[in-house]
Design a protein around this motif. Structure first.
Motif, PDB file in Angstrom:
ATOM      1  N   UNK A   1       6.192  14.398  10.909  1.00  0.00           N
ATOM      2  CA  UNK A   1       4.761  13.960  10.985  1.00  0.00           C
ATOM      3  C   UNK A   1       4.062  14.001   9.563  1.00  0.00           C
ATOM      4  N   UNK A   2       4.653  14.891   8.682  1.00  0.00           N
ATOM      5  CA  UNK A   2       4.138  14.802   7.649  1.00  0.00           C
ATOM      6  C   UNK A   2       4.585  13.646   6.530  1.00  0.00           C
ATOM      7  N   UNK A   3       5.836  13.377   6.680  1.00  0.00           N
ATOM      8  CA  UNK A   3       6.433  12.237   6.189  1.00  0.00           C
ATOM      9  C   UNK A   3       5.765  11.090   6.554  1.00  0.00           C
ATOM     10  N   UNK A   4       5.565  10.920   7.793  1.00  0.00           N
ATOM     11  CA  UNK A   4       4.924   9.739   8.232  1.00  0.00           C
ATOM     12  C   UNK A   4       3.475   9.520   7.602  1.00  0.00           C
ATOM     13  N   UNK A   5       2.751  10.676   7.659  1.00  0.00           N
ATOM     14  CA  UNK A   5       1.293  10.434   6.896  1.00  0.00           C
ATOM     15  C   UNK A   5       1.342  10.139   5.618  1.00  0.00           C
ATOM     16  N   UNK A   6       2.203  10.883   4.633  1.00  0.00           N
ATOM     17  CA  UNK A   6       2.317  10.787   3.388  1.00  0.00           C
ATOM     18  C   UNK A   6       2.953   9.350   3.018  1.00  0.00           C
ATOM     19  N   UNK A   7       4.049   8.920   3.647  1.00  0.00           N
ATOM     20  CA  UNK A   7       4.446   7.921   3.667  1.00  0.00           C
ATOM     21  C   UNK A   7       3.497   6.705   3.610  1.00  0.00           C
ATOM     22  N   UNK A   8       2.639   6.812   4.721  1.00  0.00           N
ATOM     23  CA  UNK A   8       1.416   5.785   4.764  1.00  0.00           C
ATOM     24  C   UNK A   8       0.672   5.589   3.715  1.00  0.00           C
ATOM     25  N   UNK A   9       0.088   6.819   3.133  1.00  0.00           N
ATOM     26  CA  UNK A   9      -0.586   6.825   1.938  1.00  0.00           C
ATOM     27  C   UNK A   9       0.112   6.330   0.837  1.00  0.00           C
TER      28      UNK A   9
ATOM     29  N   UNK B   1       8.225  14.151   0.953  1.00  0.00           N
ATOM     30  CA  UNK B   1       7.570  12.619   1.081  1.00  0.00           C
ATOM     31  C   UNK B   1       7.296  12.494  -0.459  1.00  0.00           C
ATOM     32  N   UNK B   2       6.516  13.316  -0.989  1.00  0.00           N
ATOM     33  CA  UNK B   2       6.046  13.118  -2.554  1.00  0.00           C
ATOM     34  C   UNK B   2       7.432  13.074  -3.498  1.00  0.00           C
ATOM     35  N   UNK B   3       8.593  13.913  -3.286  1.00  0.00           N
ATOM     36  CA  UNK B   3       9.535  13.740  -4.218  1.00  0.00           C
ATOM     37  C   UNK B   3      10.198  12.453  -3.919  1.00  0.00           C
ATOM     38  N   UNK B   4      10.499  12.177  -2.595  1.00  0.00           N
ATOM     39  CA  UNK B   4      11.084  10.721  -2.180  1.00  0.00           C
ATOM     40  C   UNK B   4      10.235   9.700  -2.898  1.00  0.00           C
ATOM     41  N   UNK B   5       9.089   9.731  -3.001  1.00  0.00           N
ATOM     42  CA  UNK B   5       8.194   8.642  -3.733  1.00  0.00           C
ATOM     43  C   UNK B   5       8.081   8.813  -5.249  1.00  0.00           C
ATOM     44  N   UNK B   6       8.780   9.885  -5.838  1.00  0.00           N
ATOM     45  CA  UNK B   6       8.758   9.954  -7.119  1.00  0.00           C
ATOM     46  C   UNK B   6       7.594  10.620  -7.582  1.00  0.00           C
ATOM     47  N   UNK B   7       6.918  11.197  -6.833  1.00  0.00           N
ATOM     48  CA  UNK B   7       5.495  11.713  -7.396  1.00  0.00           C
ATOM     49  C   UNK B   7       5.504  13.489  -7.211  1.00  0.00           C
ATOM     50  N   UNK B   8       4.760  14.090  -8.163  1.00  0.00           N
ATOM     51  CA  UNK B   8       4.670  15.306  -8.027  1.00  0.00           C
ATOM     52  C   UNK B   8       3.586  15.844  -6.822  1.00  0.00           C
ATOM     53  N   UNK B   9       3.641  16.888  -6.516  1.00  0.00           N
ATOM     54  CA  UNK B   9       2.866  17.544  -5.597  1.00  0.00           C
ATOM     55  C   UNK B   9       1.375  17.311  -6.160  1.00  0.00           C
TER      56      UNK B   9
END
Length: 330
Positions: free
Chosen positions: A161-169, A199-207
């Motif tokens: 669920x968190x991955x879906x939300x962050x992936x959307x953003x 999800x942030x790591x997968x996008x290459x982003x820091x928390x």
């Protein structure tokens, strides 16, 4: 109406009616006879004597559900599913919360032999009470939570669920994404944080900045205040719970910011009220009713010492509404 009344109308022996009512798999009668009995039960409005049936079967025909707080609207959906599953089994559901007598008081009121199984939702039960449950020899399952050294739970896929939300953003172009998390000791909050961070790591982003809150509007408002106080405030926030998101949205408005032009917000759990907020809230729809149903279904066939470790994967979906949009141009 009594068993004898049904038997007389259906022109069968009382024992046949009893075995039809109790869904006896060894009963061998003609289909038309079974239909005649069922038609008589319906016409007469016959209801089995639950007390007598409990004495015969050594079952209470009652399940328990213990939740943290009736004020949290998420639990209403879980209760709805659990009640439906219990009713389908010819049983009732008795629900209590931590805001009352607590789990110990709840168990004392129910007493030994008064329930056929117990669902434990939320957190906070101590080791002594878990041991008490073991000694009671009653099947029990943790519902959407896990605890160390306990091998009986059914949970939702909160990480997904968190991955879906962050992936959307991320897909909207956000790079400064904060997380308004749940209570640090809650298993659900830990799983949602794990999904956010992955999800942030997968996008290459820091928390991004992280603030914890209880699952209430007041907690969400306070946590959002600390996120907005960051020297480099986020352009989007993933909120761990819809109740927290309601308070977070209000705090954003109090700070004079516009949603979603200056701040996008997405939350876990899609309740009816989410579509009536201003603006309507983007959410991840979780199978809350299905969780309640599955919990009761598992209890019905569970022995006191059986292990249950299950993740209920779906159905799950991102519900896009007006609280999320691309980030403002720098």
């Amino acid at each position: 109406m009594t068993l004898a009344d049904v038997a007389a109308m259906a022109k069968v022996d009382r024992a046949v009616v009893s075995r039809v009512v109790n869904d006896d798999p060894t009963l061998n009668i003609r289909p038309e006879t079974r239909q005649r009995v069922l038609a008589a039960i319906k016409e007469l409005g016959y209801r089995p004597n639950v007390t007598a049936r409990s004495l015969r079967t050594a079952r209470a025909h009652m399940f328990g559900l213990f939740i943290p707080d009736f004020a949290n609207p998420v639990y209403a959906e879980i209760i709805k599913g659990a009640e439906a599953a219990a009713a389908a089994l010819g049983c009732v559901l008795v629900t209590g919360s931590a805001t009352g007598a607590g789990l110990g008081g709840y168990m004392d009121l129910l007493g030994p032999g008064r329930i056929d199984g117990l669902l434990l939702a939320g957190s906070g039960e101590d080791t002594g009470l878990i041991e008490q449950l073991h000694r009671a020899a009653v099947p029990w399952i943790m519902l959407n939570r896990r605890s160390p050294a306990v091998d009986r739970y059914v949970i939702l896929d909160d990480e997904r669920a968190a991955r879906l939300a962050v992936g959307h953003l991320v897909g909207l172009g956000h790079r400064r994404i904060a997380h308004l998390a749940g209570p640090s000791g809650a298993d659900t909050a830990q799983r949602r944080f794990a999904g956010y961070s992955a999800a942030m790591r997968e996008a290459g982003l820091p928390d991004g900045p992280i603030a914890a809150a209880d699952y209430t509007p007041a907690g969400g408002a306070a946590a959002m205040g600390s996120l907005l106080a960051d020297p480099h405030p986020p352009t989007a926030v993933f909120v761990a719970n819809v109740a927290s998101a309601i308070g977070a949205m209000e705090r954003v408005r109090e700070e004079g910011l516009e949603i979603p032009r200056q701040m996008s917000i997405v939350a876990v759990h899609d309740l009816d009220l989410a579509s009536y907020l201003a603006p309507p809230l983007t959410t991840v729809r979780m199978p809350l009713e299905e969780l309640g149903r599955r919990g009761v279904s598992l209890l019905n066939g569970l022995e006191p010492d059986d292990s249950v470790e299950e993740i209920l994967a779906g159905p799950m979906a991102l519900i896009t509404r007006a609280s999320t949009a691309p980030p403002p141009e720098d």
